[in-house]
Write a protein that holds these residues in place. Structure first.
Motif, PDB file in Angstrom:
ATOM      1  N   ILE A 220     -39.883 -52.088  35.235  1.00 35.85           N
ATOM      2  CA  ILE A 220     -39.340 -51.496  34.011  1.00 35.85           C
ATOM      3  C   ILE A 220     -39.510 -49.974  34.050  1.00 35.85           C
ATOM      4  O   ILE A 220     -38.591 -49.227  33.712  1.00 35.85           O
ATOM      5  CB  ILE A 220     -40.037 -52.101  32.776  1.00 35.85           C
ATOM      6  N   ASP A 221     -40.688 -49.521  34.497  1.00 35.70           N
ATOM      7  CA  ASP A 221     -40.929 -48.081  34.627  1.00 35.70           C
ATOM      8  C   ASP A 221     -40.031 -47.473  35.696  1.00 35.70           C
ATOM      9  O   ASP A 221     -39.504 -46.367  35.534  1.00 35.70           O
ATOM     10  CB  ASP A 221     -42.396 -47.821  34.968  1.00 35.70           C
ATOM     11  N   TRP A 222     -39.855 -48.205  36.796  1.00 35.96           N
ATOM     12  CA  TRP A 222     -39.022 -47.714  37.893  1.00 35.96           C
ATOM     13  C   TRP A 222     -37.554 -47.598  37.471  1.00 35.96           C
ATOM     14  O   TRP A 222     -36.868 -46.643  37.841  1.00 35.96           O
ATOM     15  CB  TRP A 222     -39.147 -48.653  39.088  1.00 35.96           C
ATOM     16  N   ALA A 223     -37.089 -48.543  36.669  1.00 34.33           N
ATOM     17  CA  ALA A 223     -35.717 -48.492  36.184  1.00 34.33           C
ATOM     18  C   ALA A 223     -35.481 -47.211  35.383  1.00 34.33           C
ATOM     19  O   ALA A 223     -34.425 -46.576  35.480  1.00 34.33           O
ATOM     20  CB  ALA A 223     -35.412 -49.712  35.314  1.00 34.33           C
ATOM     21  N   ASP A 224     -36.456 -46.828  34.609  1.00 35.27           N
ATOM     22  CA  ASP A 224     -36.376 -45.603  33.812  1.00 35.27           C
ATOM     23  C   ASP A 224     -36.390 -44.379  34.729  1.00 35.27           C
ATOM     24  O   ASP A 224     -35.578 -43.454  34.579  1.00 35.27           O
ATOM     25  CB  ASP A 224     -37.546 -45.551  32.828  1.00 35.27           C
ATOM     26  N   GLU A 225     -37.284 -44.407  35.712  1.00 35.39           N
ATOM     27  CA  GLU A 225     -37.443 -43.248  36.606  1.00 35.39           C
ATOM     28  C   GLU A 225     -36.247 -43.079  37.548  1.00 35.39           C
ATOM     29  O   GLU A 225     -35.752 -41.965  37.744  1.00 35.39           O
ATOM     30  CB  GLU A 225     -38.722 -43.417  37.427  1.00 35.39           C
ATOM     31  N   PHE A 226     -35.772 -44.177  38.133  1.00 32.33           N
ATOM     32  CA  PHE A 226     -34.749 -44.099  39.173  1.00 32.33           C
ATOM     33  C   PHE A 226     -33.335 -44.070  38.604  1.00 32.33           C
ATOM     34  O   PHE A 226     -32.469 -43.338  39.091  1.00 32.33           O
ATOM     35  CB  PHE A 226     -34.895 -45.299  40.120  1.00 32.33           C
ATOM     36  N   LEU A 227     -33.089 -44.868  37.566  1.00 34.52           N
ATOM     37  CA  LEU A 227     -31.740 -44.991  37.026  1.00 34.52           C
ATOM     38  C   LEU A 227     -31.581 -44.402  35.623  1.00 34.52           C
ATOM     39  O   LEU A 227     -30.473 -44.349  35.100  1.00 34.52           O
ATOM     40  CB  LEU A 227     -31.328 -46.470  36.988  1.00 34.52           C
ATOM     41  N   GLY A 228     -32.690 -43.976  35.027  1.00 30.31           N
ATOM     42  CA  GLY A 228     -32.620 -43.460  33.673  1.00 30.31           C
ATOM     43  C   GLY A 228     -32.312 -44.541  32.659  1.00 30.31           C
ATOM     44  O   GLY A 228     -31.645 -44.300  31.651  1.00 30.31           O
ATOM     45  N   ILE A 229     -32.814 -45.750  32.929  1.00 29.18           N
ATOM     46  CA  ILE A 229     -32.558 -46.902  32.062  1.00 29.18           C
ATOM     47  C   ILE A 229     -33.833 -47.316  31.343  1.00 29.18           C
ATOM     48  O   ILE A 229     -34.867 -47.537  31.987  1.00 29.18           O
ATOM     49  CB  ILE A 229     -32.026 -48.094  32.888  1.00 29.18           C
ATOM     50  N   LYS A 230     -33.766 -47.417  30.051  1.00 24.22           N
ATOM     51  CA  LYS A 230     -34.903 -47.895  29.271  1.00 24.22           C
ATOM     52  C   LYS A 230     -34.614 -49.346  28.876  1.00 24.22           C
ATOM     53  O   LYS A 230     -33.793 -49.612  27.994  1.00 24.22           O
ATOM     54  CB  LYS A 230     -35.119 -47.019  28.040  1.00 24.22           C
ATOM     55  N   LEU A 231     -35.270 -50.255  29.562  1.00 24.14           N
ATOM     56  CA  LEU A 231     -35.013 -51.680  29.344  1.00 24.14           C
ATOM     57  C   LEU A 231     -35.689 -52.187  28.076  1.00 24.14           C
ATOM     58  O   LEU A 231     -36.809 -51.801  27.760  1.00 24.14           O
ATOM     59  CB  LEU A 231     -35.500 -52.480  30.554  1.00 24.14           C
ATOM     60  N   ARG A 232     -34.993 -53.052  27.394  1.00 22.83           N
ATOM     61  CA  ARG A 232     -35.562 -53.729  26.228  1.00 22.83           C
ATOM     62  C   ARG A 232     -36.078 -55.093  26.680  1.00 22.83           C
ATOM     63  O   ARG A 232     -35.423 -55.776  27.466  1.00 22.83           O
ATOM     64  CB  ARG A 232     -34.497 -53.895  25.148  1.00 22.83           C
TER      65      ARG A 232
END
Length: 234
Positions: free
Chosen positions: A120-132
């Motif tokens: 979840i943290d990686w998605a934010d860092e790599f793709l700029g995605i904040k998962l719910r």
């Protein structure tokens, strides 16, 4: 060209094209896919496919070998149906494994939180995605902009890479786990363990179900085969 269902060639070689790719030759004929497509491959992958066709087995058996099956899939499925493959990955990402925690028991929930947090943290860092995230099986609606960002990333992949991401996503149930291991930010063992955490917990409590052992072993084997395959694309 493959005409008969038996091994009727004497030599298997690879031949460089005018570009930087290679083709597999059975005697003097190009190896063709089931749909009649010529396969242009990176050298390491071409060598692996050629080795499979050197085995003294019938054609149908050889076509089921890992590297040959993968290459046929790339040219018969991913190339003509690239947009469909991409869309399937997007659908996985929209209800991704890492976004859903068990409702109970609390021990499993805590394990999931710990393992899934890095993706979840990686998605934010790599793709700029904040998962719910959510609990149970009720669908968690994600930000519509997520798919735009994921699609932008996927469109940059060549057909070999996209096929690997597709297969890893299918095996793990998670685009984010698949992509994290694909780009090398997590070890393959850790990625696999995260994808099967619920099964692992259940086995710890109740033991293995004999009917599931072979299925689990095959999925795990395919997962690590696709991870190793990434080294043959260079």
């Amino acid at each position: 060209m493959i005409i008969k269902k038996v091994n009727n060639w004497k030599t298997v070689t690879i031949s460089k094209t005018r570009g930087s790719s290679y083709r597999v030759l059975l005697d003097n004929d190009h190896l063709l896919t089931d749909l009649g497509n010529i396969i242009d491959l990176p050298k390491k992958l071409a060598l692996s496919v050629a080795n499979e066709w050197r085995s003294n087995q019938d054609v149908e058996t050889i076509k089921k070998k890992f590297h040959t099956k993968f290459c046929f899939s790339v040219f018969d499925h991913t190339v003509p149906l690239r947009s469909k493959v991409l869309q399937t990955i997007l659908e996985y990402a929209d209800c991704d494994l890492v976004c859903y925690l068990a409702e109970n028991p609390i021990e499993l929930v805590e394990r999931q939180k710990k393992l899934f947090a890095r993706y979840i943290d990686w998605a934010d860092e790599f793709l700029g995605i904040k998962l719910r995230t959510g609990t149970g099986i009720k669908h968690v609606k994600q930000n519509s902009k997520n798919q735009v960002k994921i699609k932008r990333y996927l469109e940059k992949l060549n057909n070999f890479e996209l096929t690997i991401v597709y297969e890893l996503t299918n095996l793990t149930g998670s685009f984010f786990i698949a992509t994290a291991v694909f780009i090398g930010v997590v070890k393959a063992r850790d990625a696999w363990n995260a994808s099967v955490i619920e099964d692992t917990y259940r086995i710890e409590l109740w033991g293995e179900v004999e009917e599931e052992i072979a299925v689990s072993k095959n999925k795990r084997g395919y997962f690590f085969s696709f991870v190793k395959l990434m080294d043959k694309l260079g």
